[in-house]
Write a protein that holds these residues in place. Structure first.
Motif, mmCIF file in Angstrom:
data_model
loop_
_atom_site.group_PDB
_atom_site.id
_atom_site.type_symbol
_atom_site.label_atom_id
_atom_site.label_comp_id
_atom_site.label_asym_id
_atom_site.label_seq_id
_atom_site.Cartn_x
_atom_site.Cartn_y
_atom_site.Cartn_z
ATOM 1 N N ARG A 74 42.226 39.183 25.424
ATOM 2 C CA ARG A 74 42.180 40.124 26.297
ATOM 3 C C ARG A 74 41.490 41.772 25.872
ATOM 4 N N ASP A 75 41.919 42.180 24.720
ATOM 5 C CA ASP A 75 41.614 43.386 24.229
ATOM 6 C C ASP A 75 39.922 43.237 23.953
ATOM 7 N N PHE A 76 39.439 41.898 23.513
ATOM 8 C CA PHE A 76 38.107 41.873 23.156
ATOM 9 C C PHE A 76 37.071 41.650 24.652
ATOM 10 N N LEU A 77 37.670 40.800 25.513
ATOM 11 C CA LEU A 77 36.958 40.123 26.427
ATOM 12 C C LEU A 77 37.484 40.643 27.970
ATOM 13 N N GLY A 78 38.602 41.414 28.134
ATOM 14 C CA GLY A 78 38.948 41.553 29.299
ATOM 15 C C GLY A 78 38.769 43.207 29.674
ATOM 16 N N GLY A 79 39.319 43.796 30.848
ATOM 17 C CA GLY A 79 38.976 44.930 31.160
ATOM 18 C C GLY A 79 37.653 45.423 31.180
ATOM 19 N N LYS A 80 37.440 46.529 30.440
ATOM 20 C CA LYS A 80 36.020 47.261 30.383
ATOM 21 C C LYS A 80 35.070 46.026 29.866
ATOM 22 N N ASN A 81 35.804 45.021 28.899
ATOM 23 C CA ASN A 81 34.662 44.012 28.298
ATOM 24 C C ASN A 81 34.414 43.063 29.113
ATOM 25 N N TYR A 82 34.530 42.861 30.306
ATOM 26 C CA TYR A 82 34.586 41.724 31.409
ATOM 27 C C TYR A 82 32.955 41.419 31.410
ATOM 28 N N TYR A 83 32.107 42.217 30.874
ATOM 29 C CA TYR A 83 30.520 41.408 31.060
ATOM 30 C C TYR A 83 30.084 40.488 29.992
ATOM 31 N N TRP A 84 30.204 39.407 30.092
ATOM 32 C CA TRP A 84 29.936 38.781 29.120
ATOM 33 C C TRP A 84 28.574 38.249 28.927
ATOM 34 N N GLN B 6 34.638 35.885 15.583
ATOM 35 C CA GLN B 6 35.071 36.420 14.365
ATOM 36 C C GLN B 6 34.475 37.837 13.853
ATOM 37 N N GLY B 7 33.387 38.079 14.452
ATOM 38 C CA GLY B 7 32.837 39.458 14.386
ATOM 39 C C GLY B 7 33.349 40.703 14.919
ATOM 40 N N LEU B 8 34.330 40.294 16.194
ATOM 41 C CA LEU B 8 35.203 41.033 16.921
ATOM 42 C C LEU B 8 36.461 41.354 16.254
ATOM 43 N N VAL B 9 36.757 40.117 15.514
ATOM 44 C CA VAL B 9 38.111 40.347 14.808
ATOM 45 C C VAL B 9 37.950 40.997 13.398
ATOM 46 N N TYR B 10 36.730 41.061 12.876
ATOM 47 C CA TYR B 10 36.375 41.880 11.784
ATOM 48 C C TYR B 10 36.269 43.283 12.158
ATOM 49 N N ALA B 11 35.502 43.622 13.252
ATOM 50 C CA ALA B 11 35.584 44.888 13.586
ATOM 51 C C ALA B 11 36.775 45.710 13.903
ATOM 52 N N TRP B 12 38.031 44.944 14.768
ATOM 53 C CA TRP B 12 38.963 45.249 14.920
ATOM 54 C C TRP B 12 40.050 45.646 13.765
ATOM 55 N N CYS B 13 39.891 44.601 12.668
ATOM 56 C CA CYS B 13 40.709 44.853 11.606
ATOM 57 C C CYS B 13 40.200 46.046 10.713
ATOM 58 N N ASN B 14 38.904 46.571 10.733
ATOM 59 C CA ASN B 14 38.433 47.470 10.192
ATOM 60 C C ASN B 14 38.675 48.936 10.776
ATOM 61 N N THR B 15 39.049 48.846 12.146
ATOM 62 C CA THR B 15 39.109 50.299 12.861
ATOM 63 C C THR B 15 40.665 50.215 13.352
ATOM 64 N N GLN C 240 41.436 31.801 29.298
ATOM 65 C CA GLN C 240 42.229 30.998 28.615
ATOM 66 C C GLN C 240 41.345 30.246 27.595
ATOM 67 N N ALA C 241 40.272 29.824 28.011
ATOM 68 C CA ALA C 241 39.474 29.124 26.729
ATOM 69 C C ALA C 241 39.016 29.930 25.659
ATOM 70 N N ALA C 242 38.674 31.236 26.067
ATOM 71 C CA ALA C 242 38.557 32.150 25.019
ATOM 72 C C ALA C 242 39.586 32.464 24.107
ATOM 73 N N GLY C 243 40.882 32.519 24.829
ATOM 74 C CA GLY C 243 42.101 32.640 23.896
ATOM 75 C C GLY C 243 42.179 31.442 22.887
#
Length: 111
Positions: free
Chosen positions: A48-58, A30-39, A78-81
């Motif tokens: 994928r935008d939040f958790l893949g690519g450069k953001n793979y380090y969980w 929810q925090g990631l969605v909030y930040a995305w909607c603000n920017t 898939q579970a994250a989606g």
């Protein structure tokens, strides 16, 4: 919440998570969605935008529970989606959704 008339809004639960783990992940997403909607409020996004690519380090985030649970990046993603869809369904704002680029995408409608 999803825009009225949206398709692909059925929520599928992720098994083998405790209630506490699921709530921590949903809050994080929810925090990631909030930040995305603000920017980037006019842009489509996916897990994928939040958790893949450069953001793979969980490590250090609640998301690591999914990787530890599945021991497979694809299954954890898939579970994250699925959990992102659940987080958006609980959001008070309204989102459009579509299937594109082999994943579910979302966009805030501004409402």
């Amino acid at each position: 919440m999803f825009k009225k008339g949206s398709t692909g809004t059925r929520i599928i639960n992720v098994r083998n998570l405790t209630k506490e783990q699921e709530e921590q992940i949903l809050t994080y997403l929810q925090g990631l969605v909030y930040a995305w909607c603000n920017t980037q409020s006019d842009s489509w996004f996916s897990a994928r935008d939040f958790l893949g690519g450069k953001n793979y380090y969980w490590q250090g985030t609640p998301m690591i529970v999914l990787y530890d649970l599945f021991e497979d990046e694809k299954l954890a993603g898939q579970a994250a989606g699925k959990l992102l869809k659940k987080a958006i369904s609980r959001d008070k704002r309204e989102f459009e959704t579509r299937q594109a680029y082999q994943c579910r995408q979302y966009r805030w409608t501004g409402n």
